[in-house]
Structures are given as structure tokens and as C-alpha cells.
Motif scaffolding. Structure first.
Motif: not given
Length: 568
Positions: A170-171, A179-185
Motif C-alpha cells: 500500500v505504501i 502529492k504524497v510527501k511521506k507515508a508510514d505505518t
DNA sequence: GCCGTTTTCGGCCCGACTGTTTTCAGTCG
């Protein structure tokens, strides 16, 4: 005459009381008191019935005078008059229906009131259209029906690595969006809990609506459960749910803080914050008096503002970390790079898939300084041949040291599976339970301690024998075992294999009290398993373990002092 | 119903989303 109830049964009973109190519109704080008590019992490392027998129920947080009285009645009479009165007029099918996501106490009650006899019956009645009426609209029933589908497809919880793989998918997908700067669990996944119920993911973005729409278009989506301005929930085809939370980058630290800790950690942090005049949420930390809002890109800043030491995500379970953070006395947790070697691995001599040579080469490629090959104690094994092979490998190179080890079965009669003469020819012997898991606590404790008394035995591997999602661990007097291990220098293993994750984190905390020394091992049965250290480290960190408490953080030269390795 | 560095009473974390709600209840995390 006393009646037996497991911790699980007790917590379920209290949760059911809380559910009925909700149906009956009781005081919300009373409801929460029951839920907190249920949480506390469920997570207790001690058997509540045993504590009751010892008169130590007051050591359990969340159990006050009233609840202790009810438990006393339950253990001595088998039932509680007050609870029976509460449950009067409530169909017990209510509690089964609560397992469906989207059905809470009130809905469950209305459904049983309408004649629903359980989950299967509910599905049938929805299909037949007999439930359609004002209080159960088409939309509501469609939603419930989807919830039933997910319930049937998914198992209760999944192992951490499985959840991580899904989350990573998913990440990676999210990160493709400009437009996604960061993604984390977030949540239990970020806290590295051994089993996970659903997946929570955070995103930093200035354009939440776009990101949420993109998220809902993910190829593995079965249905969109809900989607709003800043959060969305999808159900995957596997039945697993994924929650997305979006905040702009300047609030990303607040978002991480808000959705990482356990429910009780968060409650404690927010209560503590209120006393200092702050209201904490994912929308920032607000000064109650002035209304001034503090926004943070890093979550460390949230804890700093509240005067707290930063607790690593693995610690955020409300098991004392908030108090320790207040006093700036959190432990310096062990890190993956601290481990120098692996002390529990298997080869093709027994049930491993690779030869000793292959295991050693792979371990060396992973920069291990040493590896113990600890094959099972099969009675027919050619032990001399195996020892010779290990000695030859050590003779032929000096990049990695191979330790002659064994994992020895403890027989049901407390003897070991192979004689001392064979153990004596090895440098590192672990013992473990592989049969007769259901002995009484007393028998099992004796069985383990007798085995550890053997002078050739160095430690106990996968101590509880649990297999997550499959088998409960053994019953044993852990305090007694830990004390013995500490007194006689026996090592207690933290097994990294994800479906073992053994010792469990709360028992690690117990063991620490007795100053037990641990080893963190992979129990590899294949060269690929040698990489599983990260899970053992995560488990150890959840148990507040520091580097100095783990023997395989030592270089080989120092390890020799502890386990008396013979020169080879 | 629990609990105490605002202690034996009077508080108890915070917010999003859905349905059909024109101000809120139910559920969830």
C-alpha cells in the motif's frame, strides 16, 4: 470448592458487561471502567485466578473494590448475582453479533430483538429481506452484510511479517502519487506487535482529498468502507482492513503521535497533557487557555513539549513507559546492529533445509561474527561426523566462528533426550519443550528446572512453546524459572521466528526483574531465516531489553567467558 | 466503577465518519 476461569474468559465476561451497560445507557465512565479492567486482565502475565487465591487481586490495575468483590464471588460460587441481573433480558446472541465490524452493542441488541439468532441467521435474514424496516435501512443492512463477508474471509489477526508485506504494498502504491510527501505505518504495526488486526497508514500531504481518492482506487480493494476529508478505510480482497490518515506535512508529527500508541497509552498521554494545560490530538497540541496550537513535523516534539522523554513506538503500550518518560528513565533499547552472532540455527543434519556450510556462508554474508548450529537431539544422529564437519569449517577459515551446538528435547519425565556424554562434546546446548505441552503448571516448571540443572545445558529456547494463531504456550511458574536461570547463569532465549516470538514481551519484562540474561536467536531452518533477527530485536525492545542484557551482543572473544567454549 | 504530585469526591482523551442526522447517536481507533 473454587471455580476456574481463564484470563481470556474473565476479560470477555467484563467486556460483555460493558456491552450490556451500553445497551442500557449506563454511565459512560462505568462502561469504560469495565473495559479497562477487561484490558488489564487480558494483558496480565499472571493468572488472575491464582492472584485471587494468593489474595493479590489488588495488584491488578483497574480492579477496584467492586470488581474484586465480583471476581471473589465468581471464583467461589461460579457466578455473580449482579452480572446475572445485568444480563437478564439480553439475548446471548448479542455477543456473537459484536464480532462483526460495524455492529456495536446497540445495533446487536436491536437485531436480536428483531429475532436474529446469530451471524449465520443474520446473513440469511438480510438475504431474504425480512429485516428491512425503518431502523435497518437498505444501506445499513448492505454495510452489515459486507462486514459479515469480511468476518468470514479473514482470520482474527495476522502475523506481523504478513501485515508488513501488505502495508509495504500500500505504501509503495501511495508513494507513487505526486502529492504524497511521506507515508508510514501506524498503530500496532508500527509498535511491532507480533500479531496485527488491521493496517493503519499515515500520509503527509497538502492534498488529502486527492490522496484519499487515489487510496480508494488501490487495485486490491474489495470495497471502500468509509472515506472522508482526512481519513478513509478500505477492505482488501483478503478481508483485511486498511485505515489511512492524512495530515499536511506541518502536522505529520502530531499525526504519528496520535495514531501510534495503544488506546491506553494515548489516554494516559492526553490526560497528563490536560493537567499541564494542553489538549492533544492529531490536529495539534492546543494550549487550553490561550487556544494557541502547536504543530510539529516530528513526533519527538510532541513528547518534548509535554516534558516527556521520547518513548520508542514499541514501548507505547501503557505498561509503565509514560511514568518512566516523565522521570526520564526510559531504557536505552537494544538495536539490530548490536547483535554479533546467532546462537540457535538448524542444518540438514536434522530438519533444516540447508547444509552447515551453506548456513555458515550465509551468516558470514550477513556479517555475523559467529553462528551456533544447534540441530535437534535426534537419537540416531551421527554426532561425531557433525562435530568433525564443524571443526573443519572453523579450521578452513577465520572469518566466522561456528559453535557446536544442540537443541535438546526435554522428555516428559524431566530427563533429556540424549545422554550427557554427547552434550559434553558440544559447546552450546539449548533445551526446549517439543512434546506434552499440556502438563500442569507444577509439573512443567519442575520439568524445565530439572533440565536447566544439567551442567552441560546453557539455556532454554522458545520458552513458552507458543505458536501464534495456532497453539497457546505452556503453563509454568515463570517467576521460579527466571529466578533459577538468573541464579545459575542459564540463558533465556528470545526467539525471532515470527510465529513463535517467544518469550512474549510481557514475560520478557518479568524476566528482566530477575536480571536474566537473554539471547536473541533466529531458530533458522533455512538460509533465508537468518535475516529474521529484526523480529527478535523488535520483541526484545517491546520487552524493554537493553544491549547489556543480551549475550550475543558480545564479540566471540567475550562470549567464550560466558559459555566456556572449547578451543577448536 | 476507578482513582489520587488539584486524594476520599469529582473528575474521567480526542476526534472522524456514517446515516438521514437539521444537532445527534452509534461505531471505531
Amino acid at each position: 470448592m473454587a471455580f476456574s476461569f481463564s484470563n481470556k474468559q474473565l476479560s470477555e465476561l467484563l467486556r460483555n458487561v460493558a456491552a450490556v451497560y451500553q445497551i442500557k445507557n449506563k454511565n459512560q465512565f462505568q462502561i469504560r471502567a469495565y473495559e479497562l479492567a477487561a484490558d488489564s486482565i487480558e494483558h496480565s502475565t499472571s493468572d488472575i485466578k491464582t492472584l485471587w487465591e494468593l489474595g493479590e487481586l489488588d495488584s491488578v490495575p483497574g480492579l477496584g473494590e467492586s470488581l474484586r468483590g465480583y471476581l471473589d464471588e465468581l471464583f467461589s460460587k461460579g457466578k455473580v448475582k449482579h452480572f446475572d441481573e445485568i444480563f437478564e433480558g439480553i439475548d446471548k446472541n448479542v455477543f456473537e453479533l459484536l464480532k462483526i465490524a460495524g455492529i456495536g452493542p446497540k445495533t446487536a441488541f436491536k437485531l436480536t430483538d428483531a429475532g436474529v439468532k446469530g451471524i449465520a441467521d443474520l446473513e440469511e435474514k438480510i438475504d431474504r429481506g425480512t429485516l428491512l424496516r425503518k431502523e435497518f435501512s437498505e444501506k445499513v443492512l448492505t454495510n452489515i452484510k459486507a462486514g459479515i463477508g469480511e468476518y468470514k474471509r479473514k482470520s482474527d489477526r495476522i502475523l506481523l511479517p504478513v501485515a508488513q508485506e501488505t502495508a509495504l504494498g500500500v505504501i509503495k502504491y501511495l508513494e507513487k502519487h505526486p502529492k504524497v510527501k511521506k507515508a508510514d505505518t501506524l498503530g500496532s504495526l508500527r509498535r511491532m506487535v507480533s500479531t496485527v488486526g488491521d493496517i493503519d497508514i499515515s500520509v503527509a500531504s497538502e492534498a488529502p482529498e486527492e490522496v484519499i481518492k487515489y487510496f480508494c482506487d488501490y487495485s486490491l480493494v474489495d470495497r471502500v468502507v468509509e472515506s472522508g476529508d482526512k481519513t478513509a478505510t478500505i477492505a482488501l480482497k483478503t478481508g483485511l482492513r486498511v485505515d489511512l490518515m492524512v495530515q499536511p506535512p506541518e502536522l505529520y508529527g502530531n499525526l504519528l503521535q496520535h495514531f501510534t500508541g495503544s488506546k491506553n497509552h494515548n489516554i494516559k498521554i492526553r490526560s497528563l497533557a490536560l493537567k499541564k494545560g494542553y489538549s492533544v490530538s492529531d490536529n495539534g497540541v492546543t494550549e487550553v487557555k490561550s487556544g494557541r496550537v502547536h504543530k510539529f513535523t516530528e513526533e519527538e516534539s510532541v513528547y518534548k513539549l509535554l516534558g516527556l522523554q521520547f518513548p520508542s513506538p514499541e514501548l507505547r503500550e501503557d505498561t509503565g513507559e509514560v511514568e518512566a518518560a516523565t522521570e526520564h528513565k526510559l531504557p536505552t533499547l537494544i538495536r539490530p546492529t548490536d547483535l554479533k552472532g546467532d546462537l540457535h540455527t538448524h542444518s540438514s543434519y536434522t530438519d533444516g533445509k540447508n547444509t552447515i556450510q551453506e548456513m555458515v556462508e550465509s551468516a558470514q554474508n550477513l556479517d555475523r561474527e559467529y553462528i551456533a548450529i544447534t540441530d535437534h537431539s535426534y537419537p540416531n544422529l551421527d554426532y561425531s561426523k557433525r562435530i568433525k564437519e564443524i571443526e573443519q569449517i572453523n579450521y578452513s577459515q577465520d572469518k566466522i566462528r561456528v559453535i557446536k551446538g544442540l537443541e535438546v528435547n526435554i522428555n516428559v519425565d524431566t530427563t533429556l533426550q540424549i545422554p550427557d556424554e554427547i552434550l559434553a562434546k558440544h559447546d552450546f546446548n539449548l533445551v526446549s519443550i517439543h512434546t506434552s505441552f499440556r502438563q500442569t503448571e507444577k509439573e512443567m516448571t519442575n520439568r524445565i528446572i530439572r533440565a536447566l540443572e544439567n551442567k552441560y545445558v546453557n539455556g532454554l529456547s522458545h520458552p513458552t512453546g507458543r505458536l501464534l494463531l495456532e497453539r497457546e504456550g505452556i503453563e509454568a511458574d515463570w517467576a521460579k524459572i527466571f529466578k533459577f536461570a538468573a541464579d545459575y547463569g542459564k540463558i533465556i532465549e528470545i526467539n525471532s521466528f515470527p510465529n513463535r516470538s517467544d518469550l512474549p514481551d510481557l514475560l520478557i519484562r518479568e524476566a528482566k526483574k530477575y536480571k536474566v540474561k537473554f539471547s536473541i536467536d533466529t531458530d533458522a531452518h533455512h538460509v533465508d531465516h537468518l535475516k529474521l533477527f529484526d523480529y527478535g530485536i523488535a520483541l526484545a525492545r517491546r520487552g524493554w531489553v537493553e544491549k547489556t542484557e543480551v549475550i550475543n551482543t558480545l564479540p566471540y572473544s567475550k562470549l567464550e567467558d560466558i559459555i566456556n567454549l572449547s578451543k577448536n
